[in-house]
Scaffold this motif. Structure first.
Motif, short mmCIF file in Angstrom:
data_model
loop_
_atom_site.label_atom_id
_atom_site.label_comp_id
_atom_site.label_asym_id
_atom_site.label_seq_id
_atom_site.Cartn_x
_atom_site.Cartn_y
_atom_site.Cartn_z
N GLU A 102 -5.86 12.90 8.86
CA GLU A 102 -5.43 13.04 7.47
C GLU A 102 -4.42 14.18 7.33
O GLU A 102 -4.43 15.13 8.12
N GLY B 217 -1.72 16.13 3.98
CA GLY B 217 -1.24 16.11 2.61
C GLY B 217 -2.08 16.88 1.62
O GLY B 217 -1.73 16.98 0.45
N ARG C 30 -0.30 13.65 -2.56
CA ARG C 30 -0.36 12.38 -1.84
C ARG C 30 -0.94 12.63 -0.46
O ARG C 30 -0.36 13.38 0.34
N SER D 8 -2.23 11.26 3.27
CA SER D 8 -1.93 10.23 4.25
C SER D 8 -3.00 10.25 5.32
O SER D 8 -3.59 11.29 5.61
N CYS D 9 -3.23 9.10 5.92
CA CYS D 9 -4.17 9.00 7.03
C CYS D 9 -3.57 8.04 8.05
O CYS D 9 -3.41 6.85 7.76
N ALA D 10 -3.24 8.58 9.20
CA ALA D 10 -2.64 7.78 10.27
C ALA D 10 -3.72 7.38 11.27
O ALA D 10 -4.49 8.22 11.73
N ARG E 13 -1.47 0.96 1.68
CA ARG E 13 -1.38 1.04 3.14
C ARG E 13 -0.05 0.54 3.62
O ARG E 13 0.61 -0.26 2.96
N ASP E 14 0.33 1.04 4.79
CA ASP E 14 1.53 0.58 5.48
C ASP E 14 1.05 0.06 6.83
O ASP E 14 0.76 0.84 7.74
N THR F 172 -1.04 3.31 8.56
CA THR F 172 -1.28 4.47 7.71
C THR F 172 -1.77 4.03 6.34
O THR F 172 -1.28 3.04 5.79
N PHE G 271 -2.59 5.60 2.36
CA PHE G 271 -2.20 6.68 1.47
C PHE G 271 -3.14 6.76 0.28
O PHE G 271 -3.73 5.75 -0.13
N GLN H 285 -2.49 8.32 -3.42
CA GLN H 285 -1.69 9.03 -4.41
C GLN H 285 -2.62 9.50 -5.52
O GLN H 285 -3.29 8.68 -6.16
N CYS I 115 -10.67 10.15 5.40
CA CYS I 115 -10.41 8.72 5.47
C CYS I 115 -11.35 8.12 6.52
O CYS I 115 -11.85 8.81 7.41
#
Length: 118
Positions: free
Chosen positions: A6, A8, A19, A21-23, A72-73, A78, A80, A82, A96
């Motif tokens: 994680e 941000g 925001r 993020s979690c990769a 998600r992307d 990843t 997200f 927000q 996450c």
């Protein structure tokens, strides 16, 4: 094995935004969910939001509906979160997690601190 990192988190004033993020890395997955949880000082860990990895369906805790958005992307593995209109009661460590084959959240990140000052 899925490794989650994680980022941000930080300090923000009431009404501000962050925001997260979690990769994800390691084992690939095309189904299941990625979710966000939080643990405030002295409280139990609670569910915040989740997104279905394949179709993007989302769910939220009542306390964050209308303020937080999970997305998600899939190309970047990843997810997200927000967070808008932040309140002091949103202060917590945010984690996450991933669940792939069942109801149990199998993999967890180390967490990122979010602090909302009044």
């Amino acid at each position: 094995q899925v490794h989650l990192v994680e980022s941000g988190g930080g300090l923000v004033q009431t009404g501000g935004s962050l925001r997260l993020s979690c990769a994800a890395s390691g084992r690939t997955f095309s189904s299941g969910q990625m979710g966000w949880f939080r643990r405030a000082p002295g409280k139990e860990r609670e569910f915040v939001a989740a997104v279905a990895w394949s179709v993007g369906t989302t769910s939220y805790a009542n306390s964050v509906k209308g303020r937080f958005t999970v997305s998600r992307d899939t190309a970047k593995n990843t997810v997200f979160l927000q967070m808008n209109s932040l309140k002091p009661e949103d202060t917590a460590v945010y984690y996450c997690a991933v669940r792939i084959g069942g109801l149990r959240w199998e993999y967890w990140g180390q967490g990122t601190q979010v602090t909302v000052s009044s």
